[in-house]
Design an enzyme around this catalytic site. Sequence first.
Site, short mmCIF file in Angstrom:
data_model
loop_
_atom_site.label_atom_id
_atom_site.label_comp_id
_atom_site.label_asym_id
_atom_site.label_seq_id
_atom_site.Cartn_x
_atom_site.Cartn_y
_atom_site.Cartn_z
N TYR A 38 1.27 -1.44 -0.04
CA TYR A 38 0.49 -0.16 0.28
C TYR A 38 0.70 1.78 -0.05
O TYR A 38 1.90 1.34 0.83
CB TYR A 38 -0.77 0.22 1.10
CG TYR A 38 -2.40 -0.80 0.96
CD1 TYR A 38 -2.69 -2.06 -0.15
CD2 TYR A 38 -2.61 -1.21 2.15
CE1 TYR A 38 -2.84 -2.92 0.41
CE2 TYR A 38 -4.29 -2.45 2.15
CZ TYR A 38 -3.79 -2.86 1.45
OH TYR A 38 -4.46 -4.22 1.19
N LEU A 61 -18.53 -1.72 0.63
CA LEU A 61 -20.02 -0.60 0.18
C LEU A 61 -19.01 -0.67 -1.51
O LEU A 61 -19.52 0.53 -2.20
CB LEU A 61 -18.97 0.59 0.52
CG LEU A 61 -19.01 0.84 2.05
CD1 LEU A 61 -19.05 2.32 2.40
CD2 LEU A 61 -20.75 1.29 2.56
N LEU A 103 -21.40 1.45 -3.74
CA LEU A 103 -23.02 1.57 -2.44
C LEU A 103 -23.81 2.55 -1.74
O LEU A 103 -24.72 2.88 -0.91
CB LEU A 103 -22.94 0.07 -1.69
CG LEU A 103 -23.36 -1.18 -2.57
CD1 LEU A 103 -22.66 -2.50 -1.56
CD2 LEU A 103 -24.46 -1.51 -3.22
N GLY A 127 -24.00 5.85 -3.43
CA GLY A 127 -25.27 5.81 -4.01
C GLY A 127 -24.32 7.27 -4.67
O GLY A 127 -24.99 8.40 -5.02
#
Length: 327
Positions: free
Chosen positions: A53, A209, A214, A216
């Site tokens: 990472y 998510l 998700l 939105g």
Amino acid sequence: MEQRHLGRTGLRVSRIGLGTLTWGRDTDEHDAADMLKTFWEAGGNLLDTADVYGGGEAEYLLGQLVEGLVPRRELVISTKAGSVPDPDRRFDGSRGHLLAALDASLARLGTDYVDIWHIHAYDPDTPLEETLQALDLAVSSGRARYAGVSNFCGWQLAKAATWQLAAPGTRTRLASMQMEYSLLQRGIEREVLPAALDLGVGLLPSSPLGRGVLSGKYRNSTPPDSRGASQHLAPFVAPYLDDTASHIVDAVTTAADGLAVTPLQVALAWVRDRPGVVAPIVGARNAQQLAAALSVEALSLPDEICRALDDVSAPVHRYPDHDWSTL
């Protein structure tokens, strides 16, 4: 925050974990510090990172913040090794590479041990026995307290976990596994999750998510400050911007409206409370965004909402996953 046991171990972790995928690259030290403090004050203790990472910068940044902000003894730090930036060999599960990578991770993190050490992915070019021996050596030497795997398919997980249980000598039982799991990605329900449940391996879902979809935020357009608008993360988000995902996001939004909560809370509560799940790993851009995710602690979805979301997002699983006589 409620805590759960990690698989069949005595280790207890917060039922939401904090991911550091963007630390040291898109997330600077100030935002990282704010998120770590927000997470800890909310009762969170599980921090997830990996040696790749930010090219190691995520581990280094986390190491700089620990102790100064939060006592090391109150954290459960998980890191991963085995993914390598080599176009000719994406994964290296050799004992030499893994143990050297662990030592480098410990140096960057500024700690003598990690609480959970995961093999980042299955390496088809290294005998599995050799990879698993690295886990044994890490735990027996005290450099890792618990061990797990990540991104293994069903047969790979079953083979690894069974080998650790059945092979002669003192072997390190797999405590956990990290896999992508959300309403937009339920592929692990085919074989991986049943294997994990049977073997007592706790699941730590990544991208719970749906890579942010998700929430939105992408229903009408791509926000300029989102991962979907980022040059290096846009390809990561793109697979979940199709029509199938759109129908699922609409269902999540409808459920959220009916419960007077946010789509993010609905999607995260759904995956958090699935069988076998220990703690979804959430990534956030800043402390405000993280606080919104942590607010899910007070939410439990009604059974009828869960069934509706199950139906609208159901993957196609037929033979041999279901009783063949009913097909």
